[in-house]
Design a protein around this motif. Structure first.
Motif, mmCIF file in Angstrom:
data_model
loop_
_atom_site.group_PDB
_atom_site.id
_atom_site.type_symbol
_atom_site.label_atom_id
_atom_site.label_comp_id
_atom_site.label_asym_id
_atom_site.label_seq_id
_atom_site.Cartn_x
_atom_site.Cartn_y
_atom_site.Cartn_z
ATOM 1 N N PHE A 1 18.925 25.947 25.060
ATOM 2 C CA PHE A 1 18.592 27.359 25.276
ATOM 3 C C PHE A 1 19.840 28.238 25.207
ATOM 4 O O PHE A 1 19.847 29.281 24.550
ATOM 5 C CB PHE A 1 17.887 27.508 26.624
ATOM 6 C CG PHE A 1 17.880 28.909 27.158
ATOM 7 C CD1 PHE A 1 17.122 29.901 26.556
ATOM 8 C CD2 PHE A 1 18.633 29.232 28.282
ATOM 9 C CE1 PHE A 1 17.109 31.191 27.050
ATOM 10 C CE2 PHE A 1 18.631 30.521 28.779
ATOM 11 C CZ PHE A 1 17.874 31.508 28.161
ATOM 12 N N CYS B 1 20.162 30.880 22.219
ATOM 13 C CA CYS B 1 19.919 32.243 22.693
ATOM 14 C C CYS B 1 21.207 32.986 23.071
ATOM 15 O O CYS B 1 21.253 34.210 23.019
ATOM 16 C CB CYS B 1 18.955 32.223 23.887
ATOM 17 S SG CYS B 1 17.336 31.530 23.495
ATOM 18 N N ILE C 1 13.603 29.853 23.141
ATOM 19 C CA ILE C 1 14.209 29.392 21.899
ATOM 20 C C ILE C 1 13.362 29.790 20.699
ATOM 21 O O ILE C 1 13.870 30.314 19.691
ATOM 22 C CB ILE C 1 14.414 27.861 21.934
ATOM 23 C CG1 ILE C 1 15.542 27.504 22.910
ATOM 24 C CG2 ILE C 1 14.742 27.328 20.537
ATOM 25 C CD1 ILE C 1 15.689 26.022 23.156
ATOM 26 N N CYS D 1 17.878 21.840 17.858
ATOM 27 C CA CYS D 1 17.087 21.425 19.022
ATOM 28 C C CYS D 1 15.910 20.533 18.649
ATOM 29 O O CYS D 1 15.121 20.154 19.520
ATOM 30 C CB CYS D 1 16.580 22.639 19.793
ATOM 31 S SG CYS D 1 15.480 23.717 18.848
#
Length: 322
Positions: free
Chosen positions: A123, A127, A221, A241
């Motif tokens: 995350f 982000c 995400i 990810c």
């Protein structure tokens, strides 16, 4: 007839996955193969992250911890099962059963928390990429892993101590291949209301909350990826990810499948079969997911095996000189 725990005479019988003698060699070979593959695969991930300096990052530090937990997780149950099949004995001592149950709770909870920490790491990386190195510092990563260990150890210790206060009847057959907490509580002759309350509270606290954290991280995400204009940028962000998402999905889906199978069917045998996916298959597949989908891991493994291959002829050359 009631048997007290502190006599040292209590023994549990692990009925395993099947009581048919014809299937025992097949079960032994299958589980031994999966055990060795899981141990070898996770050990390679740890060696690759340690040997390659490019992988000394928060993401791979957490990955090596996950691989270590997977090794411990599968080592808690499968070796005893293999020994029982080989010796044709289904007996496990009272002390051995409590010990196995303690470490099973410890490592399954630890894997859950580390997967949650890894989702937070992804995350931050997607982000908040500009602040990633500042936020995910080595101190914070080490602290999160340490807290995960402490919380898991505390939970498993409380669960085990509560079992120690129980009395058990003379029939101590567990329809499973390891000492599962729920199955052990069913054999108790004394009141288990406190044990059940603490067990379900722990499932809600250490199960639902980490799962909610993983879902929240990936919702953010996905929202961030959708705001990226270029298709190449979206693919690059998602690829960072994808491996963790696959591992987390496998862990939680098999865990939920195990929970639903045990609550809906109320069949201990079906629960034992469902737990195979959760306990054996998941730790075995995790290294393949990360190695097949991760270029850094594949490069580190090639370097590791390349160095090992170079050392072999070098050592042989030295021996010839001497």
């Amino acid at each position: 007839m009631v048997q007290r725990n502190d006599t040292g005479m209590a023994q549990f019988i692990l009925l395993g996955l099947s009581e048919e003698l014809v299937l025992q060699p097949l079960i032994f070979g299958l589980f031994l193969s999966m055990f060795l593959i899981s141990m070898f695969g996770n050990l390679l991930i740890i060696l690759a992250t340690i040997s390659d300096s490019h992988l000394h990052t928060p993401m791979y530090f957490l990955l090596s911890n996950l691989s270590f937990v997977d090794i411990c997780f599968i080592s808690t149950t499968i070796p005893k099962m293999l020994v029982n099949i080989q010796t044709q004995s289904k007996v496990i001592s009272y002390e051995g059963c409590i010990t196995q149950m303690h470490f099973y709770i410890l490592f399954v909870q630890l894997e859950n928390l580390i997967l949650t920490v890894m989702s937070y790491d992804r995350f931050i990386a997607i982000c908040h990429p500009l602040h990633y190195t500042v936020i995910m510092s080595p101190i914070l990563c080490g602290l999160m892993v340490l807290v995960s260990w402490m919380m898991s150890a505390l939970n498993s210790l409380v669960q085990s101590l509560l079992v120690l206060r129980l009395y058990f009847c003379s029939v101590l057959e567990i329809p499973h291949f390891f000492c599962d907490l729920k199955e052990v509580l069913r054999l108790a002759c004394s009141d288990t209301s406190l044990n059940n309350t603490v067990m379900y509270f722990a499932v809600g606290l250490f199960g639902a909350i980490p799962l909610a954290g993983v879902c929240y991280s990936y919702s953010r995400i996905v929202s961030s990826i959708c705001r990226i204009s270029s298709a190449e940028g979206k693919y690059k962000a998602f690829s960072t990810c994808a491996s963790h998402l696959s591992v987390a999905s496998l862990f939680y889906c098999t865990g939920l499948g195990l929970y639903l199978s045990s609550t809906r069917t109320h069949s201990s045998h079906s629960s034992a079969i469902a737990s195979v996916m959760y306990i054996v298959v998941t730790p075995m597949l995790n290294p393949f997911i990360y190695s097949l989908r991760n270029k850094d891991i594949k490069r580190a493994l090639r370097r590791f095996f390349g160095v090992a291959a170079m050392k072999g002829p070098f050592v042989l050359g030295l021996r010839k000189c001497w």
